[in-house]
Write a protein that holds these residues in place. Structure first.
Motif, short mmCIF file in Angstrom:
data_model
loop_
_atom_site.label_atom_id
_atom_site.label_comp_id
_atom_site.label_asym_id
_atom_site.label_seq_id
_atom_site.Cartn_x
_atom_site.Cartn_y
_atom_site.Cartn_z
N SER A 1 0.81 -1.22 0.00
CA SER A 1 0.00 0.00 0.00
C SER A 1 0.84 1.26 0.00
O SER A 1 0.54 2.23 -0.71
CB SER A 1 -0.94 0.00 1.22
OG SER A 1 -1.87 -1.05 1.13
N GLU A 2 1.93 1.28 0.77
CA GLU A 2 2.74 2.50 0.85
C GLU A 2 3.55 2.75 -0.42
O GLU A 2 4.11 3.84 -0.58
CB GLU A 2 3.67 2.45 2.06
CG GLU A 2 4.73 1.37 2.00
CD GLU A 2 4.30 0.10 2.71
OE1 GLU A 2 5.19 -0.69 3.09
OE2 GLU A 2 3.09 -0.10 2.89
N GLU A 3 3.60 1.77 -1.31
CA GLU A 3 4.34 1.96 -2.56
C GLU A 3 3.55 2.78 -3.58
O GLU A 3 4.11 3.18 -4.60
CB GLU A 3 4.69 0.60 -3.17
CG GLU A 3 5.70 -0.20 -2.39
CD GLU A 3 6.05 -1.51 -3.07
OE1 GLU A 3 7.23 -1.70 -3.43
OE2 GLU A 3 5.14 -2.35 -3.24
N LEU A 4 2.27 3.01 -3.33
CA LEU A 4 1.42 3.70 -4.30
C LEU A 4 0.76 4.90 -3.62
O LEU A 4 -0.17 4.74 -2.82
CB LEU A 4 0.37 2.75 -4.86
CG LEU A 4 -0.38 3.22 -6.11
CD1 LEU A 4 0.56 3.33 -7.29
CD2 LEU A 4 -1.55 2.29 -6.42
N ALA A 5 1.23 6.09 -3.93
CA ALA A 5 0.68 7.31 -3.34
C ALA A 5 -0.56 7.76 -4.11
O ALA A 5 -0.77 7.37 -5.26
CB ALA A 5 1.74 8.42 -3.36
N PRO A 6 -1.41 8.59 -3.51
CA PRO A 6 -2.58 9.13 -4.24
C PRO A 6 -2.13 9.90 -5.48
O PRO A 6 -1.20 10.69 -5.45
CB PRO A 6 -3.22 10.06 -3.22
CG PRO A 6 -2.83 9.51 -1.89
CD PRO A 6 -1.44 8.97 -2.08
N GLU B 1 -0.80 8.51 -8.11
CA GLU B 1 0.38 7.88 -8.70
C GLU B 1 -0.02 6.63 -9.48
O GLU B 1 -0.93 5.91 -9.11
CB GLU B 1 1.38 7.51 -7.61
CG GLU B 1 2.70 6.96 -8.13
CD GLU B 1 3.68 6.63 -7.03
OE1 GLU B 1 4.87 6.41 -7.33
OE2 GLU B 1 3.26 6.58 -5.85
N LYS C 1 1.78 3.11 -11.43
CA LYS C 1 3.00 2.30 -11.52
C LYS C 1 2.77 1.13 -12.46
O LYS C 1 1.69 0.54 -12.52
CB LYS C 1 3.41 1.78 -10.15
CG LYS C 1 4.07 2.83 -9.27
CD LYS C 1 4.78 2.19 -8.09
CE LYS C 1 5.59 3.22 -7.33
NZ LYS C 1 6.35 2.61 -6.22
N ARG D 1 -3.64 4.84 -8.17
CA ARG D 1 -4.49 5.24 -7.07
C ARG D 1 -5.06 6.63 -7.37
O ARG D 1 -4.31 7.56 -7.68
CB ARG D 1 -3.72 5.26 -5.75
CG ARG D 1 -4.60 5.49 -4.52
CD ARG D 1 -3.75 5.74 -3.28
NE ARG D 1 -2.92 4.61 -2.93
CZ ARG D 1 -3.30 3.56 -2.22
NH1 ARG D 1 -4.56 3.51 -1.78
NH2 ARG D 1 -2.46 2.59 -1.93
N HIS E 1 -6.92 10.26 -6.51
CA HIS E 1 -6.68 11.22 -5.43
C HIS E 1 -7.60 10.98 -4.25
O HIS E 1 -7.32 11.41 -3.12
CB HIS E 1 -6.84 12.65 -5.95
CG HIS E 1 -5.77 13.03 -6.94
ND1 HIS E 1 -4.50 13.39 -6.56
CD2 HIS E 1 -5.80 13.09 -8.30
CE1 HIS E 1 -3.78 13.67 -7.63
NE2 HIS E 1 -4.54 13.49 -8.71
N GLY F 1 -8.07 8.00 -3.14
CA GLY F 1 -7.50 6.85 -2.46
C GLY F 1 -7.89 5.51 -3.02
O GLY F 1 -7.40 4.48 -2.56
#
Length: 619
Positions: free
Chosen positions: A286-291, A293, A295, A308, A310, A312
């Motif tokens: 989860s922390e690898e993908l910011a709002p 962003e 990948k 993800r 904005h 969430g």
């Protein structure tokens, strides 16, 4: 304003110090350091009533003229070393001086000083050597010594409360220093001088103690709140025996070539199961993908874009744009709940993968076939899972969520992250292979992860004990969940038992395991995911969660290290083993046979074979 007038008024250190520094930086000369040291020595004698003002003045003038006119820097330094040998002060250490300088005896400066009976020359030399240990950098050290001398002078004036005549005499010699010295080129800056001066200021002990306290507090904060990450690449574990034989170090560029050669020469087996079974698999943490962003993720024989919004929400689509094949995970921009292609700005909805906008289309019409595959995804317990099944009409099965993690009662303490060179079935099969626990994980964890040395004689004082059982689901239970019960303890000299841990592991499908652990100090959980990156490359992650307290701040970091050592021992076997479809088993290995029967449900008739997956990857 003269220095006498300045000193007779309340002192403001920064402005006065800056003024002295500016004047000094434009006129400095190395021998003056000796004069400043002697100046302080004489002032102390004067303030204690041992010498008169006139005698102090005469001696200072004599010494200043001598050190400036009749001596070079090297001569004065040599004289200082000779004087140091005669002093009994512990902080004047001749052992720290280069050998070639210690051979000087009875220099001209010392001789003159002895003839005149002028003890101030010895004081000057001592201060000179104390403040100028390396005359190859005179400018910075010299300026520091001057400010140090001035600060000592100022504090002495404040403590002794001399009369106006003494102030005038003493301050006049400070002015004399600036007048006599010729202008010299500056090779330092005011900032350097002020920075060097910090360590000599009266408040420096409090400053450094405060800085140390802040550093310790920050370190404790990081230790308590910062997660520990143990990450290893494919070439770092299990190939040391090959690298050692070839004398290849960790930083050698040939390391990857040597490891890849060993991987190509390995016999993987004649009949391998499909490399991509059906089930839930982790594609990202989860922390690898910011709002906002996006990948690109390559796994399970697929190329995916995970983004993800904005708000969430996480969406997973096929990565390649149907227009001209650009990868949306490389430069794609999240707009609302859609993702925009970086090549021609076609926009695709994260809800169903349908193209919603073609910016340069005059008619505004969007072809219905302009669509990407939408993958079913789920974000729970710190992972982003994707449902992978070759038969599109099969409904995803559910799995239990650790509610203590979801509601925040248990916090994340860290993880380990590995790339393993084996078939995916090999990793969870360890749970049913209870016989390997004593062989691989019995030796003391302090002996390390290299199984060549794990049975070192010095580590025999402690051994790990394991009692394990594996069980397939019974009738009425979820068919995709198997369980394993494990009791671990550490035996010291095979008598004292410590570190007992009760483990209940739930194997949820082919790629997800929940290990619920109970210790004497409380419970915690380890979540394991196994995701095929390539047919014979698996990404394995273990995330550790527990209640927030001081004990877990210590224990969980130890547990991450210990579990990583044990897992790396398995990796050294997996990275070189051959998959045997019909292994030679004995009666005590019956759990392995039961495990393989249970695991076979995750392969379908339409599953991509290993040969097909390998050919596709090679292309």
């Amino acid at each position: 304003m003269s220095y006498a007038m300045r000193l007779s008024q309340p002192l403001s250190i920064p402005p006065l110090l800056a003024s002295l520094c500016r004047e000094f930086l434009s006129r400095r000369r190395w021998p003056t350091v000796a004069w400043i040291g002697s100046y302080h020595y004489h002032y102390r004698q004067l303030s204690m009533g041992r010498i008169s003002v006139d005698l102090c003045s005469v001696q200072l003038i004599q010494l200043f003229k001598y050190s400036y006119l009749n001596s070079t820097a090297s001569e004065l330094s040599a004289n200082a070393i000779s004087c140091i040998k005669s002093t009994d002060r512990p902080y004047y250490r001749a052992s720290s001086v280069p050998r070639e300088r210690t051979d000087v005896r009875n220099g001209n400066a010392r001789g003159v000083g002895e003839q005149q009976g002028d003890a101030s020359s010895f004081a000057a030399a001592r201060y000179c050597c104390y403040h100028l240990p390396d005359i190859r950098r005179p400018a910075r050290t010299y300026s520091k010594a001057y400010v140090w001398g001035y600060e000592r002078f100022k504090r002495s004036v404040e403590s002794a409360s001399p009369n106006a005549m003494e102030l005038n005499v003493l301050s006049s010699w400070m002015e004399q220093q600036f007048r006599v010295l010729p202008g010299m080129a500056t090779n330092g800056t005011l900032e350097e001088l002020l920075l060097d001066t910090l360590i000599e200021w009266p408040w420096s002990p409090a400053f450094w103690i405060g800085a140390l306290a802040l550093t310790v507090c920050y370190g404790l904060y990081l230790f308590y709140y910062h997660a520990m990450v143990w990450k290893r690449d494919l070439t770092e574990i299990g190939y040391n025996h090959i690298l050692d034989a070839a004398r290849i170090g960790k930083s050698d560029r040939k390391r990857v070539d040597i490891v890849n050669r060993a991987r190509r020469q390995r016999k993987i087996g004649s009949r391998l199961p499909p490399p991509y079974p059906n089930g839930w698999f982790s594609v990202l943490e989860s922390e690898e993908l910011a709002p906002g962003e996006a990948k690109s993720v390559d796994c399970l024989g697929q190329n995916l874009v995970v983004f993800r919004t904005h708000a969430g929400e996480v969406n997973v689509l096929d990565a390649y744009c149907p227009h001209l094949g650009a990868n949306l995970g490389v430069g794609g921009i999240v707009r609302g709940d859609c993702i925009e292609c970086p090549f021609h700005h076609w926009t695709f909805s994260g809800q169903d993968g349908q193209c919603t906008n073609i910016p340069y289309s005059r008619s505004g019409a969007v072809p219905k076939v302009a669509k990407l595959r939408k993958w079913v995804s789920r974000e729970v317990n710190g992972f982003i899972f994707v449902w992978h099944h070759v038969d599109a009409d099969v409904e995803p099965w559910s799995f239990n969520v650790v509610q203590e993690i979801e509601d925040g009662r248990w916090v994340y303490y860290g993880k380990n992250d590995f790339l393993v060179n084996c078939h995916i079935q090999d990793v969870p099969e360890n749970g049913a292979d209870v016989a390997h626990l004593a062989a691989v994980h019995g030796p003391n964890m302090l002996s390390g992860s290299d199984i060549r040395y794990s049975r070192a004689a010095w580590a025999d004082f402690g051994m790990h004990s394991w009692l394990a059982s594996w069980k397939a689901p019974e009738d009425g239970e979820a068919s995709h969940v198997a369980t394993m019960d494990l009791v671990h303890s550490f035996r010291i000299f095979n008598k004292l038992e410590v570190g007992k841990i009760d483990v209940r592991a739930y194997q949820i499908g082919p790629g997800y395991v929940q290990l619920m652990m109970n210790t004497g100090m409380g419970p915690f959980v380890v979540l394991q995911t196994v995701t095929p990156i390539e047919p014979l490359v698996q990404r394995v992650i273990h995330r550790f969660y527990a209640p927030r307290n001081a004990w877990n701040a210590i224990f969980q970091k130890f547990a991450i290290w210990a579990e990583s050592v044990m897992f790396e021992r398995d990796m050294m076997v997996w990275n070189h083993k051959q998959f045997i479809d019909n292994p030679l088993l004995i009666k005590e290995d019956r759990l392995i046979k039961a495990y393989r029967k249970w695991y076979s449900q995750f392969y379908s008739e339409n599953s991509v074979s290993f040969v097909m997956a390998k050919e596709k990857l090679d292309w």
